[in-house]
Design a protein around this motif. Structure first.
Motif, PDB file in Angstrom:
ATOM      1  N   PRO A   1      18.670  28.539 -26.887  1.00  0.00           N
ATOM      2  CA  PRO A   1      19.229  29.632 -27.685  1.00  0.00           C
ATOM      3  C   PRO A   1      20.742  29.526 -27.856  1.00  0.00           C
ATOM      4  CG  PRO A   1      17.654  30.477 -26.100  1.00  0.00           C
ATOM      5  CD  PRO A   1      17.840  29.033 -25.783  1.00  0.00           C
TER       6      PRO A   1
ATOM      7  N   VAL B   1      23.093  30.491 -31.030  1.00  0.00           N
ATOM      8  CA  VAL B   1      24.167  31.492 -31.003  1.00  0.00           C
ATOM      9  C   VAL B   1      25.512  30.835 -31.279  1.00  0.00           C
ATOM     10  CG1 VAL B   1      25.364  33.178 -29.569  1.00  0.00           C
ATOM     11  CG2 VAL B   1      22.888  33.012 -29.475  1.00  0.00           C
TER      12      VAL B   1
ATOM     13  N   PHE C   1      30.831  39.967 -29.028  1.00  0.00           N
ATOM     14  CA  PHE C   1      29.495  40.440 -28.679  1.00  0.00           C
ATOM     15  C   PHE C   1      28.496  39.282 -28.647  1.00  0.00           C
ATOM     16  CE2 PHE C   1      31.233  44.368 -30.913  1.00  0.00           C
ATOM     17  CZ  PHE C   1      31.670  44.930 -29.736  1.00  0.00           C
ATOM     18  N   LEU C   2      28.698  38.325 -29.535  1.00  0.00           N
ATOM     19  CA  LEU C   2      27.846  37.133 -29.457  1.00  0.00           C
ATOM     20  C   LEU C   2      28.098  36.401 -28.138  1.00  0.00           C
ATOM     21  CD1 LEU C   2      28.157  35.751 -33.104  1.00  0.00           C
ATOM     22  CD2 LEU C   2      26.071  36.567 -32.017  1.00  0.00           C
TER      23      LEU C   2
ATOM     24  N   ALA D   1      28.856  37.692 -25.393  1.00  0.00           N
ATOM     25  CA  ALA D   1      28.177  38.405 -24.309  1.00  0.00           C
ATOM     26  C   ALA D   1      26.698  38.044 -24.277  1.00  0.00           C
ATOM     27  CB  ALA D   1      28.352  39.912 -24.486  1.00  0.00           C
ATOM     28  N   ILE D   2      26.121  37.893 -25.444  1.00  0.00           N
ATOM     29  CA  ILE D   2      24.715  37.481 -25.490  1.00  0.00           C
ATOM     30  C   ILE D   2      24.575  36.100 -24.871  1.00  0.00           C
ATOM     31  CG2 ILE D   2      22.864  36.776 -27.046  1.00  0.00           C
ATOM     32  CD1 ILE D   2      23.745  38.994 -28.931  1.00  0.00           C
TER      33      ILE D   2
ATOM     34  N   ARG E   1      24.709  35.888 -21.189  1.00  0.00           N
ATOM     35  CA  ARG E   1      23.531  36.388 -20.479  1.00  0.00           C
ATOM     36  C   ARG E   1      22.387  35.380 -20.474  1.00  0.00           C
ATOM     37  NH1 ARG E   1      24.947  41.561 -22.953  1.00  0.00           N
ATOM     38  NH2 ARG E   1      23.424  41.230 -24.584  1.00  0.00           N
ATOM     39  N   MET E   2      22.527  34.379 -21.256  1.00  0.00           N
ATOM     40  CA  MET E   2      21.421  33.425 -21.327  1.00  0.00           C
ATOM     41  C   MET E   2      21.397  32.530 -20.094  1.00  0.00           C
ATOM     42  SD  MET E   2      21.702  32.314 -25.257  1.00  0.00           S
ATOM     43  CE  MET E   2      21.346  33.478 -26.568  1.00  0.00           C
TER      44      MET E   2
ATOM     45  N   GLN F   1      28.308  46.226 -28.967  1.00  0.00           N
ATOM     46  CA  GLN F   1      27.418  45.264 -28.324  1.00  0.00           C
ATOM     47  C   GLN F   1      25.958  45.621 -28.601  1.00  0.00           C
ATOM     48  OE1 GLN F   1      28.600  42.488 -26.220  1.00  0.00           O
ATOM     49  NE2 GLN F   1      26.557  41.903 -26.890  1.00  0.00           N
TER      50      GLN F   1
ATOM     51  N   VAL G   1      24.898  44.110 -31.896  1.00  0.00           N
ATOM     52  CA  VAL G   1      24.719  42.648 -31.921  1.00  0.00           C
ATOM     53  C   VAL G   1      23.526  42.249 -31.058  1.00  0.00           C
ATOM     54  CG1 VAL G   1      25.858  40.439 -31.520  1.00  0.00           C
ATOM     55  CG2 VAL G   1      27.162  42.364 -32.410  1.00  0.00           C
TER      56      VAL G   1
END
Lengths: 518, 598
Positions: free
Chosen positions: A228, A232, A267-268, A270-271, A274-275, B124, B127
């Motif tokens: 992923p 991203v 924000f991306l 942050a995603i 978390r991966m 957040q 997104v």
């Protein structure tokens, strides 16, 4: 199978070639869910911006009529009573920003009311001697200064190192004991505080650059796959490319638009952070520029958040030039014009220069402090965020007047797993004192150390080694005990009238208004 | 007696001074006329409010920032994209991704955000939700052979693999063109082909690429950089054909362009006057335009504030009050459908005008429960000529249930008055800093709701009086309708805990007020005041303001938007049809421009 090192901050890479890393697999880099932790892992981040000189009216909120107070000291002899006052920390929304004060504002998108409730704004912490420029007073080492001659040989290790190396602080192995994105106080300085440690030291991470930080979060992954992250990151590249002109005419995007895209990229990030699966990294290039630009500081905040959340480290320090985020370039010499002419006495300072000054600090608050806090404000365990278990604080090289280490403004985030109250404006200044003095900064450090589960007996050893006479005299807290001798501040006998010994004797005590149960 | 044009703000000040009300803050904002010199009007002077907007053709347009798709736009865009990409599977896939789509944060109104299009914050949560949604979208698109074939075409399943790479590129181009509302650039194709990250046809790789395309900025945001320079100093640009296509489609459909519109952008016909007008007419005639106007009317009329009508069915007083009309859980939706049918009828079925909305005596009730509230009017079948209301009081939009109901056993005249002031007359009502919360005591049956509110909010010399002397009459005049929107001749008061009837009190709908800033005069019914509101010209100007807010997603700027506003206002005021008015905004030159902020 060939091991490939993975990195999930590809966009930070700069250039080609360079340092090849060989990083072992560590249990700390396993998914956190795989770690059976017996107790809460706390995390500690200290931040500082150079100079200071932000007027109280531009950084502090105002106390409401509902403010509470608690007595620190009753009046005694010639010494006045000293109360701490504290109030709910309030904010308001102005346009796209959430605002506590002129200096403490950030985009609402990353600075929600929830985050304000996890912060404190505090004032009234003083260093009782003049130390001028310094690089480590914000973490307890007053020796790294250019003017406080008397204290330059009194060596205390900085508190990040004390925390990082205290027994039991790290609940599981970490890749780096502490992360240092501060300048001029680490390895290579003759007053490197690490030299003063009487602990069995691990090497301190090379300081001030992103290269080691990149390496720190480069995670080995033995099973490269279409992950992923790749997805991203390509999307991230698209957002970033819009802001730089790789996709269309970036010149026709407004600053606001680019800022919005940048926030979206946060924000991306942050995603991505978390991966669990990491992206193929390849060689990490050397990146040894001293961290000083806004982009580097943002990167540092992102990388530190990642490192803290994935368990690569639990301690970090950031410092930045006061002008790092300056936008109003109405100066040729920041130190002389902005810090001095705009950061002296409030009544006589140039308001334009003061505005330039606090705006730069405000952007550090928004782009680094809040950014990092927001990154960490995601659940670590159900209902509890990484930030809840952490203590972040930001202060300045000077207090509200340039070069004066009085009234150090301190902004915190996180409660250190419930050790501290949050959502408060806490004022230790004593209006009854001739200098509106507060408590000693040493007490702040002692409370911070205790919040990180470092017992007084542990850190008191540093005073016993560095200042045995003061230790024997019953002085407590953390950091140098020294009173400026000559009536430097308005002719006061500061040891007798302003900060009598009681402030040092009680400096291990939990601070009322801030510490839960105090 | 002389007549003079006089701006509303000043008039309200005079009014409130005359009433000696402290701390009033009712501020008029209609029109754009300058405040004239002089402070005092001679007694008896006729006052005419200038509701026009000053149109300065040289005014620099309001800058256009990048806009995030609202949740409604996102939802529409995804559904319409599915129809374009996998027409036979579109509704099934839409159902499959309904949960992650619903999880996208709502555009919550508050503060200065009058319309959801004004809510532009991205957090957040957004997104994260986009990511989950895009993953579901990508996975759903490739989850069956039928769907994959629809995306890739026969090249994905033929005997040769030599065409696979081209096949994949074409699929990315095709999906990208729909989602980005324009063809992908070569660099973008490279980027998303890199996401694909497989050499041959691969289900997961295709899902990844589709996911990434949905997460990309050209889908999430409406990015307008413009094409030809119109005015370099002011950073004004003509929109490019695809940008114009998107602006049109989101204006009329709240969704992305369809194939015909994209084709018109590609072949240049959209950039011709005839081609453009043809597309405007086509888009407005498309059923998708109805959902947009429905959204506008819903937000303008604040239909989201219509409460769950059955929430208090268990309360004895409410149950007794409702009697045979005790609401079902469906009543709220039916009441909303009733008023939406009304505005749709006058917008799309007939060449109705705004004045028609305020004078209509037709009923659009399609269910017996709504018809019962309306005095057992005949049901409408949704297609033929709507039946006439049987109650003479039922005149205009203000007499529709959605404008009148709450789920209590008493009316809320203040709410009704505030609605009229804010949404129909564009009067800002600023709350004084020291305003005390107003709470009506439970009625003992000795006073009507009007009497109790008057006593509480219009006490001479009170802080409240200043505004409430203006607000309350606009609600009191509708006291001939009860809290369920039924016509009544008397107010019944019930004991809350037992539901026993305490009193039946005569209602009083007569008010002395003004809706045009002229001298106060008497009104006795909603029909009277509706007629006066239309005659004042203020609702036309207010409607123009609200439509600009809705469609541009920002507060109007009376100076820079003056020409658009005045054009709209004039069309409405001259009895132009709602349809022509809504279309006219797209015909303005400024609609085809973008001005970039500094």
């Amino acid at each position: 199978m060939t091991n490939v090192f993975k990195l999930n901050r590809r966009h930070f890479l700069k250039g080609t070639g360079g340092l090849a890393l060989a990083i072992p697999t560590l249990s700390s880099l396993l998914p956190r869910s795989a770690l059976a932790q017996a107790a809460t892992q706390k995390r500690f981040v200290a931040m500082c911006t150079d100079h200071g000189g932000v007027f109280p009216s531009n950084i502090y909120p105002t106390m409401s009529g509902a403010a509470q107070s608690a007595t620190l000291y009753e009046a005694s002899g010639h010494l006045p009573r000293h109360d701490v006052r504290f109030d709910t920390l309030t904010s308001r929304v102005e346009g796209a920003d959430r605002v506590i004060s002129s200096c403490l504002r950030a985009p609402s998108s990353r600075f929600p009311a929830d985050l304000v409730g996890k912060m404190n704004v505090m004032t009234g912490f003083d260093i009782t001697t003049y130390i001028g420029h310094n690089r480590a007073a914000f973490i307890g080492n007053y020796a790294a200064n250019d003017q406080g001659v008397e204290v330059r040989d009194i060596l205390y290790p900085t508190i990040d190192q004390v925390v990082a190396r205290s027994t039991g602080f790290n609940r599981s192995p970490v890749r780096a004991a502490n992360i240092n994105v501060a300048r001029d106080y680490g390895n290579g300085s003759e007053r490197n505080s690490a030299h003063a440690l009487d602990l069995d030291l691990q090497p301190v991470q090379p300081t001030g650059s992103l290269g080691p930080l990149l390496a720190l979060v480069a995670v080995e992954n033995a099973s490269p796959s279409r992950a992923p992250q790749r997805l991203v990151q390509r999307v991230y590249d698209h957002y970033r490319g819009l802001t730089t002109g790789a996709f269309g005419d970036a010149g026709r995007l407004s600053r606001d638009d680019r800022n919005r895209l940048t926030r979206h990229m946060d924000f991306l990030n942050a995603i991505e952070a978390r991966m669990e699966v990491q992206l193929e990294c390849g060689d990490v290039p050397a990146y040894n520029d001293v961290v000083s630009t806004p982009e580097q500081l943002r990167m540092a905040a992102d990388l530190i958040a990642l490192a803290l959340m994935c368990g690569a480290s639990n301690v970090a320090v950031i410092s930045a030039p006061g002008e790092a985020f300056a936008q109003d370039h109405n100066y040729t010499d920041w130190h002389e014009q902005i810090a001095h002419k705009g950061g002296g006495e409030e009544a006589s300072s140039d308001p334009d220069f003061q505005r330039t000054n606090y705006r730069s600090h405000q952007l550090f608050f928004s782009e680094v402090f809040v950014r990092l806090a927001a990154h960490l404000n995601v659940e670590e365990t159900p209902g509890v965020t990484f930030l809840d278990n952490s203590l972040l604080y930001w202060t300045m090289e000077s207090g509200c007047k340039t070069h004066d280490n009085l009234m150090q403004p301190i902004v915190t985030a996180g409660s250190a797993a419930g050790f501290f109250h949050t959502g408060r404006f806490v004022d230790y200044r004593n209006p009854r004192s001739p200098m509106q003095s507060g408590v000693v900064l040493n007490q702040f450090f002692a409370n911070v150390l205790q919040s990180m589960d470092v017992a007084p007996a542990d850190y008191n050893r540093q005073m016993q080694r560095a200042q045995p006479e003061q230790a024997a005299a019953g002085m407590k807290g953390y950091g140098t005990v020294f009173w400026h001798p000559d009536g430097f501040w308005s002719g006061h006998d500061i040891q007798r009238d302003i900060w009598p010994e009681r402030y040092y004797r009680d400096a291990d005590d939990h601070l009322k208004g801030w510490v839960v149960g105090a | 007696m002389g007549s003079r044009v006089y701006p509303l703000m000043r008039t309200f000040k005079l009014l409130t001074f005359a009433l000696a009300a402290p701390l009033v803050a009712c501020i008029g904002t209609i029109g754009d006329a300058d405040t004239p010199d002089g402070g005092n009007l001679p007694p008896g002077t006729d006052v005419t409010v200038d509701t026009s907007f000053a149109c300065d053709p040289q005014a620099v347009p309001v800058p256009n920032g990048m806009r995030r798709l609202t949740k409604a736009q996102l939802t529409n865009s995804i559904r319409d994209a599915l129809v374009m990409l996998v027409p036979n599977q579109a509704s099934t896939i839409a159902d499959e991704i309904a949960t992650p789509l619903a999880a996208v944060p709502d555009d919550v109104l508050g503060g200065d955000t009058d319309y959801r299009s004004m809510v532009q914050a991205v957090g957040q949560a957004h997104v994260d939700a986009y990511y989950t949604l895009a993953q579901a979208f990508g996975a759903a698109l490739v989850s069956t052979t039928t769907r994959r074939n629809a995306l890739l075409g026969s090249c994905a399943t033929d005997a040769t693999t030599s065409n696979d790479s081209t096949c994949i590129d074409n699929a990315i181009r095709r999906v990208g063109r729909v989602l980005f509302r324009r063809p992908l650039g070569a660099d973008e194709l490279t980027l998303y082909r890199d996401v694909y990250n497989a050499a041959d046809i691969d289900e997961q790789a295709l899902a990844d690429a589709m996911t990434a395309l949905m997460l990309a900025p050209p889908f999430i945001y409406l990015i307008e950089t413009g094409a030809a320079v119109r005015d370099s100093a002011q950073k004004i640009y003509d929109l490019g054909p695809y940008e114009l296509a998107s602006r049109l489609s989101y204006h009329f459909w709240q969704s992305l362009p369809d194939e015909a519109l994209l084709s018109a952008a590609a072949d240049g016909s959209l950039m011709t006057d005839a081609g453009y007008r043809a597309q405007v007419d086509r888009l407005f005639a498309d059923p998708k335009a109805r959902r947009t106007t429905q959204a506008f009317y819903g937000e303008w009329l604040k239909l989201d504030t219509v409460p769950n009508m059955s929430a208090n069915n268990a309360r004895p007083d409410f149950a007794a009050y409702a009697g045979d009309d005790l609401p079902s859980a469906d009543l709220r939706g039916r009441i909303l459908a009733d008023i939406q049918d009304m505005v749709a009828y006058y917008t799309f079925t007939t060449a109705g005008t705004l004045a028609d909305l305020f004078s209509s005596t037709l009923s659009f009730a399609r269910t017996s429960d709504v018809a019962s509230l309306y005095g057992d009017v005949s049901l409408w079948d949704g297609a033929s000529q709507p039946p006439a209301h049987v109650q003479p009081e039922r005149v205009g939009i203000l007499a529709r249930a959605a404008m009148l109901v709450n789920n209590q056993a008493t009316t809320r005249p203040i709410k009704r008055g505030v609605f009229t002031m804010r949404r129909l007359l564009c009067e800002d009502i600023e709350l004084p800093d020291n305003m005390a919360a107003i709470a009506l005591e439970l009625s003992d049956g000795t006073q009507t709701t009007r009497q109790r509110i008057t006593e509480l909010s219009q006490a001479p010399g009170s802080t409240c009086q200043g505004c409430h002397v203006a607000i309350n009459p606009l609600g009191f005049v509708a006291e001939s309708f009860d809290a369920l929107g039924r016509v009544r001749a008397a107010e019944r008061v019930f004991e809350p805990t037992t539901g026993a009837l305490l009193a039946t009190l005569p209602i009083d709908t007569h008010v002395e007020t003004t809706v045009d800033a002229g001298p106060e005069r008497g009104f006795d019914s909603v029909a009277d005041i509706s007629e006066a509101i239309v005659a004042s010209g203020r609702v036309q100007a207010c409607f123009a303001r609200h439509y600009v807010r809705f469609t541009f997603g920002r507060q109007e700027d009376p100076r820079r938007d003056g020409c658009v506003l005045e054009n709209l206002r004039q069309r409405i005021a001259s009895s132009g049809s709602l349809a022509d008015m809504l279309k006219s905004i797209a015909m303005a030159d400024t609609f085809k421009l973008v001005r970039k902020p500094d």
